[in-house]
Design a protein around this motif. Sequence first.
Motif: not given
Length: 105
Positions: A9-18, A57-62
Amino acid sequence: MPEDDLYLLRTDIYALDYEKQRRLFQSFRTCVYRDLYFLLGEHALAEDVLQESFMKAIKNGPKLRHDSNLTAWSRQVGRNTAYDFMRKNKKYRQMVDIEDVTYYN
Protein backbone atom coordinates in the motif's frame (compact mmCIF):
# COMPACT_ATOMS: atom_id res chain seq x y z
CA MET A 1 -0.03 -14.54 6.58
CA PRO A 2 -1.88 -12.59 3.85
CA GLU A 3 -1.57 -9.28 5.73
CA ASP A 4 2.16 -9.31 4.94
CA ASP A 5 1.39 -7.98 1.47
CA LEU A 6 -0.18 -4.81 2.88
CA TYR A 7 3.23 -3.13 2.79
CA LEU A 8 2.52 -2.71 -0.94
CA LEU A 9 0.00 0.00 0.00
CA ARG A 10 2.96 2.32 0.55
CA THR A 11 3.99 1.99 -3.09
CA ASP A 12 2.44 3.25 -6.29
CA ILE A 13 -0.03 0.49 -7.12
CA TYR A 14 -0.03 1.35 -10.81
CA ALA A 15 3.69 0.52 -11.00
CA LEU A 16 3.07 -3.02 -9.69
CA ASP A 17 2.47 -6.02 -11.90
CA TYR A 18 -0.92 -7.74 -12.01
CA GLU A 19 -0.03 -10.53 -9.59
CA LYS A 20 1.17 -8.11 -6.88
CA GLN A 21 -1.93 -5.95 -7.32
CA ARG A 22 -4.11 -9.03 -6.93
CA ARG A 23 -2.24 -10.15 -3.81
CA LEU A 24 -2.54 -6.67 -2.34
CA PHE A 25 -6.31 -6.61 -2.89
CA GLN A 26 -6.73 -10.11 -1.45
CA SER A 27 -4.71 -9.12 1.63
CA PHE A 28 -6.77 -5.97 2.05
CA ARG A 29 -10.00 -7.95 1.64
CA THR A 30 -8.90 -10.55 4.20
CA CYS A 31 -8.11 -7.81 6.66
CA VAL A 32 -11.19 -5.60 6.19
CA TYR A 33 -14.16 -7.65 4.92
CA ARG A 34 -15.19 -9.18 8.27
CA ASP A 35 -15.57 -5.74 9.89
CA LEU A 36 -17.57 -4.43 6.94
CA TYR A 37 -19.91 -7.42 6.91
CA PHE A 38 -20.45 -7.06 10.66
CA LEU A 39 -21.33 -3.36 10.29
CA LEU A 40 -23.47 -3.59 7.17
CA GLY A 41 -24.98 -7.07 7.54
CA GLU A 42 -25.17 -7.70 3.81
CA HIS A 43 -22.61 -9.27 1.49
CA ALA A 44 -23.26 -7.03 -1.52
CA LEU A 45 -23.00 -3.82 0.50
CA ALA A 46 -19.85 -5.06 2.21
CA GLU A 47 -18.27 -5.78 -1.18
CA ASP A 48 -19.20 -2.32 -2.50
CA VAL A 49 -17.79 -0.57 0.55
CA LEU A 50 -14.72 -2.80 0.39
CA GLN A 51 -13.95 -1.61 -3.13
CA GLU A 52 -14.48 2.01 -2.18
CA SER A 53 -12.27 1.72 0.88
CA PHE A 54 -9.56 -0.03 -1.18
CA MET A 55 -9.55 2.91 -3.57
CA LYS A 56 -9.10 5.27 -0.62
CA ALA A 57 -6.32 3.09 0.75
CA ILE A 58 -4.32 2.99 -2.47
CA LYS A 59 -4.73 6.74 -2.86
CA ASN A 60 -3.56 7.58 0.67
CA GLY A 61 -1.25 4.62 1.32
CA PRO A 62 1.92 6.20 -0.10
CA LYS A 63 1.44 9.17 2.26
CA LEU A 64 1.69 6.97 5.39
CA ARG A 65 4.62 7.02 7.77
CA HIS A 66 6.78 3.92 7.58
CA ASP A 67 6.29 3.06 11.25
CA SER A 68 2.48 2.90 11.01
CA ASN A 69 0.55 -0.34 11.50
CA LEU A 70 -0.91 -1.09 8.07
CA THR A 71 -3.36 -3.73 9.29
CA ALA A 72 -4.94 -1.40 11.83
CA TRP A 73 -4.91 1.49 9.37
CA SER A 74 -6.59 -0.61 6.66
CA ARG A 75 -9.32 -1.76 9.02
CA GLN A 76 -9.93 1.82 10.14
CA VAL A 77 -10.20 3.02 6.53
CA GLY A 78 -12.78 0.28 5.90
CA ARG A 79 -14.81 1.11 9.01
CA ASN A 80 -14.78 4.84 8.28
CA THR A 81 -15.91 4.20 4.71
CA ALA A 82 -18.76 2.02 6.03
CA TYR A 83 -19.80 4.73 8.49
CA ASP A 84 -19.79 7.29 5.66
CA PHE A 85 -21.92 4.97 3.56
CA MET A 86 -24.42 4.47 6.39
CA ARG A 87 -24.60 8.22 7.03
CA LYS A 88 -25.30 8.95 3.37
CA ASN A 89 -28.00 6.29 3.17
CA LYS A 90 -29.66 6.88 6.53
CA LYS A 91 -32.85 8.19 4.94
CA TYR A 92 -33.46 4.81 3.24
CA ARG A 93 -32.90 2.71 6.37
CA GLN A 94 -36.50 2.92 7.62
CA MET A 95 -38.15 2.24 4.27
CA VAL A 96 -40.12 -1.02 4.12
CA ASP A 97 -40.96 -2.96 1.00
CA ILE A 98 -44.73 -3.09 0.41
CA GLU A 99 -44.64 -6.90 0.03
CA ASP A 100 -43.22 -7.20 3.56
CA VAL A 101 -46.19 -5.43 5.12
CA THR A 102 -49.10 -7.65 6.14
CA TYR A 103 -52.49 -6.19 6.98
CA TYR A 104 -54.64 -8.04 9.52
CA ASN A 105 -58.34 -7.29 10.11
